[in-house]
Design an enzyme around this catalytic site. Structure first.
Site, short mmCIF file in Angstrom:
data_model
loop_
_atom_site.label_atom_id
_atom_site.label_comp_id
_atom_site.label_asym_id
_atom_site.label_seq_id
_atom_site.Cartn_x
_atom_site.Cartn_y
_atom_site.Cartn_z
N ALA A 54 0.87 -1.17 0.00
CA ALA A 54 0.00 0.00 0.00
C ALA A 54 0.91 1.22 0.00
CB ALA A 54 -0.87 -0.02 1.24
N GLU A 56 -0.89 -9.22 -0.52
CA GLU A 56 -2.32 -9.41 -0.23
C GLU A 56 -3.14 -9.40 -1.52
OE1 GLU A 56 -2.11 -6.21 2.71
OE2 GLU A 56 -3.10 -7.58 4.13
N GLY A 65 0.46 -4.94 0.90
CA GLY A 65 -0.73 -4.96 0.05
C GLY A 65 -0.49 -5.64 -1.29
N1 COA Z 1 4.62 3.11 -0.61
C1 COA Z 1 5.02 4.25 -1.16
N2 COA Z 1 6.13 4.39 -1.88
C2 COA Z 1 6.88 3.29 -2.06
C3 COA Z 1 6.53 2.03 -1.51
C4 COA Z 1 5.33 1.96 -0.75
N3 COA Z 1 4.91 0.82 -0.21
N4 COA Z 1 7.48 1.12 -1.84
C5 COA Z 1 8.40 1.78 -2.59
N5 COA Z 1 8.03 3.09 -2.70
C6 COA Z 1 8.74 4.15 -3.42
C7 COA Z 1 9.94 4.66 -2.65
O1 COA Z 1 9.54 5.60 -1.68
C8 COA Z 1 10.76 5.25 -3.76
O2 COA Z 1 10.21 6.48 -4.12
P1 COA Z 1 11.17 7.79 -4.36
O3 COA Z 1 12.07 7.38 -5.48
O4 COA Z 1 10.20 8.87 -4.73
O5 COA Z 1 11.88 8.01 -3.08
C9 COA Z 1 10.53 4.31 -4.92
O6 COA Z 1 9.30 3.62 -4.62
C10 COA Z 1 11.61 3.26 -5.09
O7 COA Z 1 11.75 2.56 -3.86
P2 COA Z 1 13.17 2.39 -3.10
O8 COA Z 1 12.87 2.13 -1.65
O9 COA Z 1 14.08 3.52 -3.41
O10 COA Z 1 13.72 1.05 -3.79
P3 COA Z 1 14.77 0.02 -3.19
O11 COA Z 1 15.17 -0.86 -4.31
O12 COA Z 1 15.83 0.72 -2.41
O13 COA Z 1 13.92 -0.85 -2.10
C11 COA Z 1 11.97 -2.08 -1.33
C12 COA Z 1 12.86 -1.68 -2.52
C13 COA Z 1 10.76 -2.81 -1.85
C14 COA Z 1 12.77 -2.98 -0.37
C15 COA Z 1 11.55 -0.79 -0.57
O14 COA Z 1 10.99 0.12 -1.52
C16 COA Z 1 10.51 -1.00 0.51
O15 COA Z 1 10.85 -1.51 1.58
N6 COA Z 1 9.24 -0.57 0.25
C17 COA Z 1 8.19 -0.63 1.24
C18 COA Z 1 7.67 -2.03 1.42
C19 COA Z 1 6.62 -2.08 2.50
O16 COA Z 1 6.88 -1.91 3.66
N7 COA Z 1 5.38 -2.36 2.07
C20 COA Z 1 4.28 -2.52 2.97
C21 COA Z 1 3.46 -1.31 3.01
S1 COA Z 1 2.12 -1.50 4.16
#
Ligand code: COA
Length: 259
Positions: free
Chosen positions: A65, A114, A111
């Site tokens: 999400a 999910e 999400g």
């Molecule tokens: N919500 C909003 N934005 C998200 C997102 C999420 N769940 N997951 C990734 N993004 C965005 C990042 O903020 C980033 O945006 P920016 O470039 O404007 O800063 C972009 O997507 C790329 O993500 P980034 O974190 O830089 O990539 P990465 O390769 O370093 O890491 C993940 C990848 C998937 C490990 C990491 O993005 C992450 O942990 N995301 C959240 C996962 C999460 O907790 N999901 C559950 C939500 S309830």
């Protein structure tokens, strides 16, 4: 017509691609609404027999999400977010009469996992990573994750995944039964289409009835065997049943009218 998703349609198969790669296809409110609308359109059309959901790019299916949208929510807003999302998208997909296949092409987190779990079954690329990291954010899965993950992989494994907030790779997901097949990224959509194409040859009415009967197994207070008997009986009143049985007896392939 849509901002955050792409749709295409060939040979009875509708493919919906979540298209926010710069945000790793994170599900914001608008994307959830667009997915609902596109799935409803496909479900109501006579020509769409299977829906494939995948993510744009080679990195993410859906990374969860959209955290930026709910970071300052109150208790009531949090509850409403989960309730609305479940109704609009996750339960909507799980209970849809049209089969939905999730083709997981990268991160399926929170999400995103999910969403994949709400689909009727899942396949993954060998690059996919899956997890429910919500407790690392101080929240729990709210789009059905605490219910569907134990249903799919068992309580102990689900508890471990949820409590550690860790990710599993595609082969681990395969061993857990969370996904049915693992192939290379290049092979992922062709496999989804091949499976979908097999499904399109069968009676869509009977498939809808089977989805209902299988889902009854997981509904509180519903006797799944009774649901099966009812759905089985209903099939005898359909044109598809007449065509299927007649075609078999005439030693030809059935051409189901879908009625
Ligand atoms: N919500 C909003 N934005 C998200 C997102 C999420 N769940 N997951 C990734 N993004 C965005 C990042 O903020 C980033 O945006 P920016 O470039 O404007 O800063 C972009 O997507 C790329 O993500 P980034 O974190 O830089 O990539 P990465 O390769 O370093 O890491 C993940 C990848 C998937 C490990 C990491 O993005 C992450 O942990 N995301 C959240 C996962 C999460 O907790 N999901 C559950 C939500 S309830």
């Amino acid at each position: 017509m849509y901002t955050n998703i792409l749709t295409s349609h060939t040979n009875g198969i509708t493919t919906i691609t979540i298209n926010r790669p710069s945000k790793l296809n994170a599900l914001n409110k608008q994307t959830i609404q667009e997915l609902h609308d596109a799935i409803a359109v496909a479900d109501q059309s006579n020509t769409s027999k299977v829906i494939i959901i995948t993510g744009q790019g080679d990195k993410a299916f859906v990374a969860g999400a959209d955290i930026s949208e709910f970071s300052n929510f109150s208790i009531d807003q949090g509850e409403e977010l989960a309730a609305k999302g479940q109704e609009l998208l996750f339960d909507f997909i799980a209970n849809l009469g049209t089969p939905v296949i999730a083709a997981i092409n990268g991160f399926a987190l929170g999400g995103g996992l999910e969403l994949a779990m709400a689909a009727h079954f899942r396949i993954a690329s060998d690059t996919a990573k899956m997890g429910l990291p919500e407790v690392s954010l101080g929240v729990i899965p709210g789009y059905g994750g605490t219910q569907r993950l134990p249903q799919l992989i068992g309580k102990g494994r689900a508890m471990e995944m949820i409590m550690t907030a860790g990710m599993i790779n595609a082969n681990q997901a395969l061993a857990y039964g969370l996904v049915n097949h693992v192939v290379t990224l290049d092979e992922l959509l062709p496999l989804a289409e091949k499976l979908a194409s097999k499904i399109t040859r069968n009676s869509s009415i009977a498939i809808g009835a089977a989805i209902n009967a299988v889902n009854a197994c997981y509904e509180d207070g519903v006797n799944g065997f009774k649901t099966e008997i009812k759905e089985f009986g209903n099939c005898f009143g359909t044109e598809d049943f007449k065509e299927g049985t007649t075609a078999f007896l005439e030693k030809r392939k059935a051409d189901f009218p879908g009625k």
